[in-house]
Every structure is written in structure tokens, then in C-alpha cells.
Scaffold this active site. Sequence first.
Site, PDB file in Angstrom:
ATOM      1  N   CYS A   8       0.862  -1.190   0.000  1.00 54.80           N
ATOM      2  CA  CYS A   8       0.000   0.000   0.000  1.00 54.80           C
ATOM      3  C   CYS A   8       0.894   1.235   0.000  1.00 54.80           C
ATOM      4  O   CYS A   8       2.112   1.134  -0.135  1.00 54.80           O
ATOM      5  CB  CYS A   8      -0.982  -0.013   1.172  1.00 54.80           C
ATOM      6  N   ARG A  14      -3.110  -0.643   5.481  1.00 53.90           N
ATOM      7  CA  ARG A  14      -3.717  -1.734   4.714  1.00 53.90           C
ATOM      8  C   ARG A  14      -2.788  -2.915   4.460  1.00 53.90           C
ATOM      9  O   ARG A  14      -3.190  -4.069   4.632  1.00 53.90           O
ATOM     10  CB  ARG A  14      -4.253  -1.211   3.381  1.00 53.90           C
ATOM     11  N   ASP A 142      -8.352   3.504   2.024  1.00 53.22           N
ATOM     12  CA  ASP A 142      -7.234   3.786   2.928  1.00 53.22           C
ATOM     13  C   ASP A 142      -7.759   4.384   4.229  1.00 53.22           C
ATOM     14  O   ASP A 142      -8.244   5.513   4.240  1.00 53.22           O
ATOM     15  CB  ASP A 142      -6.265   4.750   2.257  1.00 53.22           C
TER      16      ASP A 142
END
Length: 171
Positions: A8, A14, A142
Site C-alpha cells: 500500500c 492496509r 485507505d
Amino acid sequence: MFRILFVCHGNICRSTMAQSVMTELVRRAGRDTDFLIDSAATTREALGCTPHHGTVAELKRRGIPVAPHRARQITAAEYGDWDLIVGMDDENMGDLERILSRSPAWHLDGGARVQKLLSFVADGDASPAPRDRTGRVRDVADPWYTGDFTATYRDVLAGCEALLAQLTARA
């Protein structure tokens, strides 16, 4: 051994969540020795940082051990080291292409090792659906921006479960 790298933007929300979730799913399936799982960032913004407190809290709430990890950035040289490199959103996918296309191994398979996490989830297997109305694979939001670590966990879990099911079906 199957080698998976989750990626990520900063490698504190994440991708570390996906690393921890996938590690636990593999452990529960009794397949720990069959997988190597790690995570990385596309940027240098959070290098050396531990997982975000929101990620840690969500994983603990779900009874999932947090994988020991410090944020790091993926390099082009790593492309050949992984069987699968899993991005979380369209921006990650573009960044991964920019970084990894410098690798000679990338040019051998055209970047086939890089896939988006929710691309493993079949329509109807997750809520919300893994694809938007236009048929494009949806991003894993996110939580750094949304603050919704529960929604991110739901997507990460659906993606990791689907990925594990596909990989174990092949074995």
C-alpha cells in the site's frame, strides 16, 4: 513455498493489515510452512514506522496477531522474489508499475505477478461488492484518510480469504 507481498502507500495500515490477516488465515489452515508473507510501501513516507494504531486495534479486536513489522519501500530488484505482489488501490497499482517495471523480470512476464487485492473476490462474495457499477475492481479504502479501519478490515479479509482459497485449490 508461495511468496506473497502486500503493498500500500505507506505500509502502516492496509498492507500490514493484509500481512497479518493472511498470516493468520494460513496458520489456521495449517499451511504456515507453505507461505512467505510480507508487506511494503510504494513510498518512503513512513519508513521504519510500526503498524498504525488503528490497524493494531482492529486486528486485536478480531483476535488476529499483528505481524511484527516496520514500514519499508518495495524495490524493483524484489520483483523476481515474489510469486504475487498485491496492491490495495489503483494508485498503488500505478506506483508498483512505475517502480517494478525497472526490473528485467517484469519484462519477462509483463507484470503478471502484480494484482489488486479485491480482484480475487468473486462478485457476490463480499459486501460491498468487489467491483463498482462499471465493472472495475474496487479499491480497498485507505483508513489513514477514511478513519474506518472496520471497513478496511472487511475488504482485506474478503480479499485474503478469496486469495487463500484460490491458492490452496491450485495446490
